[in-house]
Design an enzyme around this catalytic site. Sequence first.
Site, PDB file in Angstrom:
ATOM      1  N   TYR A   1      -0.590   2.804   6.533  1.00  0.00           N
ATOM      2  CA  TYR A   1      -2.234   2.942   6.367  1.00  0.00           C
ATOM      3  C   TYR A   1      -2.570   3.514   7.656  1.00  0.00           C
ATOM      4  CZ  TYR A   1      -6.640   1.108   5.323  1.00  0.00           C
ATOM      5  OH  TYR A   1      -7.848   0.817   4.675  1.00  0.00           O
TER       6      TYR A   1
ATOM      7  N   TYR B   1      -9.468   9.103   2.121  1.00  0.00           N
ATOM      8  CA  TYR B   1      -9.395   7.505   2.471  1.00  0.00           C
ATOM      9  C   TYR B   1     -10.041   6.950   1.389  1.00  0.00           C
ATOM     10  CZ  TYR B   1     -11.081   3.098   4.636  1.00  0.00           C
ATOM     11  OH  TYR B   1     -11.234   1.902   5.099  1.00  0.00           O
TER      12      TYR B   1
END
Lengths: 142, 401
Positions: B304, B355
């Site tokens: 991430y 994102y």
Amino acid sequence: MALRGVLPPEVIQLTPNVFTQPFWDAAAEHRLVLPRCTACSAYRFPPAPFCWRCRAQEVEWVQHQGNGAIYSYTVVRHAVIPDVRDALPVIAAVVELPGTDGCRIVGNVVDCEPEDVKVDAPVMLDWYDVRAGTAVPIFRLI
Amino acid sequence: MTVTENTLKDKTAVVGIGATPYYRRGQSLPQTPLEMAGKAVIAALDDAGLTVDDLDGFALYSMGFDTSLLAQWLGVPDVKFTAMLTGGGGGAAGSVGLASAGIVSGMADVVVSVMTLQQAASRFGASFAPRGKPGATYSAPPSPEGNFIQPAGLHGPGQMFAVLAMRHMHLYGTTREHFAEVAISTRANAVRRPTALMREPLTLDQYFDARMISDPLCLFDFCLECDGAVAVVTTSAERARDLRHPPVYVVASAHGGHGRWGQAITWLGMPDEYFASSGHRPIAQRLWEMAGVGPESVDVALLYDHFSPMVLMQLEDYGFAPVGESGPFVADGNIRWPNGSLPVNTHGGNLSEAYIIGMTHVKEAVEQLRGTAVNQVDGAQFALATGGPASIPTSALLLRR
């Protein structure tokens, strides 16, 4: 003379609760107070209803001179909201207070250049009077 | 009974993935977030060779959405499991672990993990900002805890993670060149992908010429702000073997973290021992224990990447590099596709593809193990996907083909 390196008053809004009110009441008088567990003497910050070490609830508020060292910091240069544009850059520092079980206070380092700020640099506490009855901690390089 | 028998190891598999197009912030209008969630769910079920009639569970994270309305819209016959990990983006990969828990427990059979996001009315980049002048709308009103950090100008996650990055540089000699390697290698992967929002190569000069947002982070250390939805369908290993694609087995999943990691960047009081970390160390330990394999088994890592230094800290926390040595590890080319020892974020990540709060990482892990990734790691057997370094819970998911 106006402070250099703080945000404008309109973006500083405090919303204390029963646990944090004593901190801000003292701050308005330019005193830094920290809650310390009456059972095991552990400091807790931010103020909270339980001791992270022994789970007791009661605290006593202990005044601290507020000098410490910069644990880390950032230089905020880009405005994510337009209201702060004219105030940037500001230096937001995390300052660890000695003798407090690692309590860290976040505040602007004022009246200095970003290049002068370093991790581990010693700082002294000062106060930014945002408005009548409201002050927030700030720091100055020693 | 051994410990392994009592876990979810190898008992479930990811069988379907689906997504909407990815959009720049606000560009998904006039669709609604829940509409996009529905599109992604239908696409993921279709990918698996399943339909809404097979669906009986939802596993969400990061405050999710109203599953009751989506189930009503889609006509799900019987919702047997609808659960959510608390917290924010930390739960991304863990939402598939949550789905697996629901399946292994017998509560549900086909569970979809979904993220849908639309940043039109608000943006995460200012999610901790005060409301400011009358009429301004940014985010939630300040909290009593936020009062201790917001007045200093920490108004978004980037400003806060910058503080962790600065400490990491101080302790270990990590440099902006190391952050740049994360941004540049991730961009190089995005350039080859039609789904990516950022498809121009990024050079070191461009990186260093970019404006500083919050020292030591510049523009290219920040992820994108996007709209879109991604869904991932999980079912039992037995059922998975009869579906359209080869099963991608859930080897292990874990979520949570040290209590004193807590709210992490919004209190900044984490113990010194792991302040300059991603908060993932306890997750990694439990993940490897459940999996029975370690970081040396991972062929591709989908970490991430909301902010480039947090990729470095995850490389350390998962054991790919010793603590403090992630900078030299990336400088040696290890995270580059295709020739690095551990290609990272082959899909272009949050930094350069899109994102969607980390669900693109899970989707890419599945594609890598199916052998259908755009930037395929040859013969990939094990893929790691992680949730965001964030407040508790952070999470991880280890998949295998």
